[in-house]
Design a protein around this motif. Structure first.
Motif, short mmCIF file in Angstrom:
data_model
loop_
_atom_site.label_atom_id
_atom_site.label_comp_id
_atom_site.label_asym_id
_atom_site.label_seq_id
_atom_site.Cartn_x
_atom_site.Cartn_y
_atom_site.Cartn_z
N GLU A 50 -46.11 59.77 -63.48
CA GLU A 50 -45.07 59.67 -64.50
C GLU A 50 -44.41 61.04 -64.63
O GLU A 50 -45.08 62.05 -64.83
N VAL A 51 -43.09 61.06 -64.51
CA VAL A 51 -42.32 62.30 -64.58
C VAL A 51 -41.58 62.35 -65.91
O VAL A 51 -40.98 61.36 -66.34
N MET A 52 -41.64 63.51 -66.55
CA MET A 52 -40.95 63.74 -67.82
C MET A 52 -40.06 64.97 -67.65
O MET A 52 -40.53 66.02 -67.20
N ILE A 53 -38.80 64.85 -67.96
CA ILE A 53 -37.88 65.97 -67.85
C ILE A 53 -38.07 66.87 -69.07
O ILE A 53 -37.92 66.43 -70.21
N LEU A 54 -38.40 68.13 -68.82
CA LEU A 54 -38.63 69.10 -69.89
C LEU A 54 -37.39 69.94 -70.17
O LEU A 54 -37.14 70.31 -71.32
N ASN A 55 -36.64 70.27 -69.10
CA ASN A 55 -35.49 71.15 -69.25
C ASN A 55 -34.56 70.95 -68.06
O ASN A 55 -35.02 70.72 -66.95
N VAL A 56 -33.27 71.06 -68.30
CA VAL A 56 -32.26 70.97 -67.24
C VAL A 56 -31.26 72.10 -67.43
O VAL A 56 -30.82 72.36 -68.55
N ALA A 57 -30.92 72.76 -66.33
CA ALA A 57 -29.89 73.80 -66.35
C ALA A 57 -29.03 73.63 -65.11
O ALA A 57 -29.47 73.07 -64.11
N GLU A 58 -27.81 74.13 -65.19
CA GLU A 58 -26.94 74.01 -64.03
C GLU A 58 -26.23 75.33 -63.77
O GLU A 58 -26.03 76.14 -64.66
N SER A 59 -25.91 75.51 -62.50
CA SER A 59 -25.06 76.63 -62.08
C SER A 59 -24.05 76.05 -61.09
O SER A 59 -24.07 74.85 -60.82
N VAL A 60 -23.23 76.89 -60.55
CA VAL A 60 -22.24 76.43 -59.58
C VAL A 60 -22.94 75.86 -58.34
O VAL A 60 -22.51 74.84 -57.79
N GLU A 61 -24.05 76.48 -57.93
CA GLU A 61 -24.73 76.09 -56.70
C GLU A 61 -25.76 74.99 -56.87
O GLU A 61 -26.02 74.24 -55.95
N ARG A 62 -26.43 74.92 -58.03
CA ARG A 62 -27.57 74.01 -58.13
C ARG A 62 -27.78 73.48 -59.54
O ARG A 62 -27.30 74.04 -60.52
N ILE A 63 -28.55 72.39 -59.57
CA ILE A 63 -29.06 71.84 -60.82
C ILE A 63 -30.56 72.12 -60.81
O ILE A 63 -31.25 71.82 -59.83
N THR A 64 -31.07 72.74 -61.86
CA THR A 64 -32.47 73.14 -61.92
C THR A 64 -33.16 72.37 -63.05
O THR A 64 -32.67 72.36 -64.17
N LEU A 65 -34.27 71.76 -62.70
CA LEU A 65 -35.03 70.99 -63.69
C LEU A 65 -36.44 71.53 -63.79
O LEU A 65 -37.01 72.00 -62.80
N ARG A 66 -36.98 71.42 -64.98
CA ARG A 66 -38.39 71.71 -65.23
C ARG A 66 -39.00 70.37 -65.63
O ARG A 66 -38.52 69.71 -66.56
N LEU A 67 -40.03 69.93 -64.90
CA LEU A 67 -40.58 68.59 -65.05
C LEU A 67 -42.06 68.62 -65.39
O LEU A 67 -42.82 69.37 -64.77
N GLY A 68 -42.47 67.80 -66.32
CA GLY A 68 -43.88 67.56 -66.57
C GLY A 68 -44.29 66.35 -65.77
O GLY A 68 -43.59 65.33 -65.78
N VAL A 69 -45.40 66.44 -65.06
CA VAL A 69 -45.86 65.32 -64.23
C VAL A 69 -47.28 64.94 -64.64
O VAL A 69 -48.18 65.77 -64.61
N PHE A 70 -47.43 63.69 -65.01
CA PHE A 70 -48.73 63.11 -65.32
C PHE A 70 -49.17 62.31 -64.11
O PHE A 70 -48.41 61.47 -63.62
#
Length: 122
Positions: A50-70
């Protein structure tokens, strides 16, 4: 390399979170750094994650996510023919970082933290 084309196309829409969860939860477990994050077991179980999205950020080049995984890990017996110990699973948790390249939809997943146990059972 993981390709997340549909997920990238959904960036900015309500569908993004659901698609990223679905894409990662359907990956073979060996494509994610779950084995390295084990705290209470010796091998990653085949049980669903099970994946839970903790944080999302973006820049011109990429989308960066921080994920909690159970997920579950296996505590195996000694594999002796007469070993009565059944194979058992325990809950595991880790935090992964995911970078999605906005040009190619290629994603890189890294283990960020496996010290944090949300159950408090550390």
């Amino acid at each position: 390399m993981i390709k997340l084309e549909q997920t990238l196309q959904a960036w900015g829409s309500e569908r993004f979170a659901g698609l990223i969860k679905q894409a990662l939860e359907s990956l073979p477990h060996h494509e994610l750094p779950l084995q390295q994050a084990l705290q209470h077991s010796s091998q990653v179980s085949d049980e669903p994650i099970e994946v839970m999205i903790l944080n999302v950020a973006e820049s011109v080049e990429r989308i960066t996510l921080r994920l909690g995984v159970f997920y579950s890990g296996v505590i195996a017996g000694c594999n002796c023919a007469d070993d009565p110990t059944p194979v058992d699973t325990v809950s595991e948790y880790c935090i992964l970082g995911l970078d999605i390249d906005r040009r190619t939809a290629e994603a890189v997943v890294v283990l960020l933290d496996h010290e944090s146990d949300p159950s408090g059972d550390e």
